[in-house]
Design a protein around this motif. Structure first.
Motif, PDB file in Angstrom:
ATOM      1  N   GLN A  37      62.255  -8.335 -68.011  1.00  0.00           N
ATOM      2  CA  GLN A  37      62.002  -9.703 -67.594  1.00  0.00           C
ATOM      3  C   GLN A  37      63.046 -10.640 -68.209  1.00  0.00           C
TER       4      GLN A  37
ATOM      5  N   ARG B 200      67.760 -11.484 -72.474  1.00  0.00           N
ATOM      6  CA  ARG B 200      67.830 -12.806 -73.085  1.00  0.00           C
ATOM      7  C   ARG B 200      69.185 -13.026 -73.748  1.00  0.00           C
TER       8      ARG B 200
ATOM      9  N   THR C 226      64.672 -14.181 -69.453  1.00  0.00           N
ATOM     10  CA  THR C 226      64.220 -15.514 -69.852  1.00  0.00           C
ATOM     11  C   THR C 226      64.761 -16.516 -68.834  1.00  0.00           C
ATOM     12  N   ASP C 227      64.379 -17.777 -68.972  1.00  0.00           N
ATOM     13  CA  ASP C 227      64.781 -18.785 -67.985  1.00  0.00           C
ATOM     14  C   ASP C 227      66.307 -18.894 -67.861  1.00  0.00           C
ATOM     15  N   THR C 228      67.002 -19.017 -68.980  1.00  0.00           N
ATOM     16  CA  THR C 228      68.458 -19.150 -68.939  1.00  0.00           C
ATOM     17  C   THR C 228      69.099 -17.852 -68.465  1.00  0.00           C
TER      18      THR C 228
ATOM     19  N   ARG D  96      67.754 -15.740 -66.471  1.00  0.00           N
ATOM     20  CA  ARG D  96      67.467 -15.674 -65.032  1.00  0.00           C
ATOM     21  C   ARG D  96      68.484 -16.510 -64.257  1.00  0.00           C
ATOM     22  N   ALA D  97      68.840 -17.682 -64.782  1.00  0.00           N
ATOM     23  CA  ALA D  97      69.836 -18.527 -64.122  1.00  0.00           C
ATOM     24  C   ALA D  97      71.197 -17.831 -64.093  1.00  0.00           C
TER      25      ALA D  97
ATOM     26  N   LYS E 280      63.031  -7.574 -72.489  1.00  0.00           N
ATOM     27  CA  LYS E 280      63.479  -8.878 -71.987  1.00  0.00           C
ATOM     28  C   LYS E 280      64.988  -8.883 -71.916  1.00  0.00           C
TER      29      LYS E 280
END
Length: 177
Positions: free
Chosen positions: A65, A6, A67-69, A71-72, A4
């Protein structure tokens, strides 16, 4: 091994600072990581993001992959757009030169947007400062006017009393003489 991308939190309470890391999905948030690829400081306006673009792109292409933040952040820096363009090149939608041209145009637009935000923040800061100075000057003038008004009647009253006393003395002298 599932990897990930992150954020790893650092900094004191109320002042977070994050390292962007590639870690095993099973590792704890602030624990062991494979590679540090950048940093993110949300305390500044706009947020400061430092990212090793090539390493981040390599990890995303290898299947890490975000994480959401994360990815932003990767999207903001253009890593995900670059991956998208590379996918178009592999499929034959366009060639490598066209992909580089599209990415360069996107980068210029993104940089202009960031500079526009920075200059807008600086201008608004200056406007607030000027408004505060104008308000302070007006308050100072009002205070000076109030002090002058307070002191002026006292001077007039003292002058009137002196005139009345002089007139009273003249009256007493006339009656005596």
């Amino acid at each position: 091994m599932a990897t990930k991308i992150r954020l790893q939190r650092h900094g004191k309470k109320g002042k977070p600072f994050y390292h962007v890391v590639v870690a095993d999905a099973r590792a704890p948030r602030d624990g062991k990581f494979i590679e540090r690829i950048g940093s993110y400081n949300p305390n500044t306006n706009p947020a400061t993001i430092i990212l090793d673009f090539d390493r981040a792109l390599n990890w995303v292409n290898n299947g890490a992959q975000p994480t959401d933040t994360a990815r932003a952040i990767l999207s903001y820096k253009g890593v995900l757009y670059k991956k998208h363009l590379q996918g178009g090149v592999k499929k034959g939608a366009f060639d490598e030169a066209k992909a580089e041209e599209l990415f360069a145009a996107w980068t210029e637009g993104n940089d202009a947007k960031i500079e526009g935000k920075k200059s807008g923040l600086a201008q608004s800061k200056d406007a607030v400062k000027k408004a505060a100075l104008a308000a302070e000057a007006k308050k100072k003038e009002d205070k000076a006017a109030a002090i002058a008004a307070k002191n002026a009647p006292v001077e007039e009253a003292a002058a009137e009393e002196a005139i009345e006393e002089a007139a009273a003395e003249e009256n007493t002298e006339e009656t005596e003489g």
